[in-house]
Motif scaffolding. Structure first.
Motif, mmCIF file in Angstrom:
data_model
loop_
_atom_site.group_PDB
_atom_site.id
_atom_site.type_symbol
_atom_site.label_atom_id
_atom_site.label_comp_id
_atom_site.label_asym_id
_atom_site.label_seq_id
_atom_site.Cartn_x
_atom_site.Cartn_y
_atom_site.Cartn_z
ATOM 1 N N THR A 113 0.850 -1.183 0.000
ATOM 2 C CA THR A 113 0.000 0.000 0.000
ATOM 3 C C THR A 113 0.892 1.241 0.000
ATOM 4 O O THR A 113 2.095 1.128 0.245
ATOM 5 C CB THR A 113 -0.895 0.033 1.262
ATOM 6 N N PRO A 114 0.340 2.405 -0.236
ATOM 7 C CA PRO A 114 1.159 3.620 -0.156
ATOM 8 C C PRO A 114 1.762 3.839 1.235
ATOM 9 O O PRO A 114 2.813 4.463 1.371
ATOM 10 C CB PRO A 114 0.180 4.740 -0.500
ATOM 11 N N GLN A 115 1.131 3.293 2.291
ATOM 12 C CA GLN A 115 1.610 3.467 3.655
ATOM 13 C C GLN A 115 2.562 2.360 4.104
ATOM 14 O O GLN A 115 3.196 2.477 5.145
ATOM 15 C CB GLN A 115 0.438 3.510 4.646
ATOM 16 N N GLY A 116 2.633 1.249 3.385
ATOM 17 C CA GLY A 116 3.451 0.105 3.797
ATOM 18 C C GLY A 116 2.906 -1.177 3.205
ATOM 19 O O GLY A 116 2.842 -1.346 1.996
ATOM 20 N N HIS A 117 2.444 -2.075 4.096
ATOM 21 C CA HIS A 117 1.881 -3.355 3.675
ATOM 22 C C HIS A 117 0.642 -3.654 4.501
ATOM 23 O O HIS A 117 0.493 -3.153 5.615
ATOM 24 C CB HIS A 117 2.904 -4.490 3.863
ATOM 25 N N GLY A 118 -0.219 -4.499 3.950
ATOM 26 C CA GLY A 118 -1.413 -4.920 4.653
ATOM 27 C C GLY A 118 -1.782 -6.336 4.246
ATOM 28 O O GLY A 118 -1.174 -6.911 3.344
ATOM 29 N N VAL A 119 -2.797 -6.902 4.911
ATOM 30 C CA VAL A 119 -3.268 -8.243 4.603
ATOM 31 C C VAL A 119 -4.633 -8.134 3.935
ATOM 32 O O VAL A 119 -5.567 -7.564 4.496
ATOM 33 C CB VAL A 119 -3.343 -9.114 5.882
ATOM 34 N N TRP A 120 -4.719 -8.659 2.724
ATOM 35 C CA TRP A 120 -5.934 -8.639 1.917
ATOM 36 C C TRP A 120 -6.685 -9.948 2.117
ATOM 37 O O TRP A 120 -6.102 -11.023 2.075
ATOM 38 C CB TRP A 120 -5.553 -8.474 0.443
ATOM 39 N N ASP A 121 -8.006 -9.870 2.329
ATOM 40 C CA ASP A 121 -8.858 -11.040 2.501
ATOM 41 C C ASP A 121 -9.578 -11.291 1.182
ATOM 42 O O ASP A 121 -10.474 -10.533 0.792
ATOM 43 C CB ASP A 121 -9.861 -10.791 3.633
ATOM 44 N N ALA A 122 -9.186 -12.352 0.470
ATOM 45 C CA ALA A 122 -9.756 -12.641 -0.844
ATOM 46 C C ALA A 122 -11.218 -13.081 -0.763
ATOM 47 O O ALA A 122 -11.967 -12.915 -1.724
ATOM 48 C CB ALA A 122 -8.928 -13.722 -1.546
ATOM 49 N N ALA A 123 -11.647 -13.615 0.376
ATOM 50 C CA ALA A 123 -13.031 -14.082 0.496
ATOM 51 C C ALA A 123 -14.026 -12.926 0.504
ATOM 52 O O ALA A 123 -15.126 -13.042 -0.024
ATOM 53 C CB ALA A 123 -13.202 -14.916 1.755
ATOM 54 N N VAL A 124 -13.639 -11.809 1.099
ATOM 55 C CA VAL A 124 -14.546 -10.660 1.167
ATOM 56 C C VAL A 124 -14.081 -9.527 0.256
ATOM 57 O O VAL A 124 -14.727 -8.493 0.175
ATOM 58 C CB VAL A 124 -14.705 -10.141 2.617
ATOM 59 N N ASN A 125 -12.939 -9.759 -0.414
ATOM 60 C CA ASN A 125 -12.367 -8.769 -1.334
ATOM 61 C C ASN A 125 -12.165 -7.430 -0.625
ATOM 62 O O ASN A 125 -12.594 -6.387 -1.086
ATOM 63 C CB ASN A 125 -13.242 -8.618 -2.579
ATOM 64 N N GLY A 126 -11.476 -7.486 0.524
ATOM 65 C CA GLY A 126 -11.220 -6.281 1.304
ATOM 66 C C GLY A 126 -10.052 -6.477 2.251
ATOM 67 O O GLY A 126 -9.521 -7.579 2.406
ATOM 68 N N TRP A 127 -9.650 -5.398 2.896
ATOM 69 C CA TRP A 127 -8.525 -5.426 3.819
ATOM 70 C C TRP A 127 -8.900 -6.137 5.098
ATOM 71 O O TRP A 127 -9.973 -5.925 5.650
ATOM 72 C CB TRP A 127 -8.049 -4.011 4.127
#
Length: 118
Positions: free
Chosen positions: A10-24
């Motif tokens: 991400t622009p701020q660093g890194h995050g974990v994406w949840d593919a089941a709900v298509n969101g962070w």
């Protein structure tokens, strides 16, 4: 088998994406190692919580040295989890060369020879 949770930049660093709900699933300002560890933990927890009667899982403690077949070549790694799905067993292995963890069918995993683990 595909991991549900993945590390994304991400622009701020890194995050974990949840593919089941298509969101962070997490904050998006994590360090890459922190996001990777969170994604690994979430994927293992997700695999272990599946309720199908045909699915079982086994944690490997401590992780065992293995060879992983990727693109026709055997790579050294460490196996830390087994999951039984309807189409067979899958092991989660982290490749030593890249640190990338993924799920592999049992036929793509074999114990590492003693010389390879030294």
């Amino acid at each position: 088998m595909t991991d549900r949770f993945a590390v994304r930049t991400t622009p701020q660093g890194h995050g974990v994406w949840d593919a089941a709900v298509n969101g962070w699933h997490s904050r998006q300002d994590l360090s890459e190692p922190a996001a990777t560890e969170l994604a690994k933990t979430m994927n293992v927890g997700h695999a272990a919580q599946q309720t199908s009667t045909d699915t079982t899982s086994r944690k490997v403690v401590p992780a065992k040295p293995v060879l992983v077949l990727v693109d026709g070549r055997w790579w050294p790694g460490h196996l830390d989890w087994w999951v039984h799905e309807t189409d067979g067993w899958y092991g989660r292995a982290t490749l030593d060369a890249t640190g990338a963890a993924s799920w592999y069918p049992a036929a793509s995993l074999r114990p590492a020879p003693a010389a390879a683990t030294a």
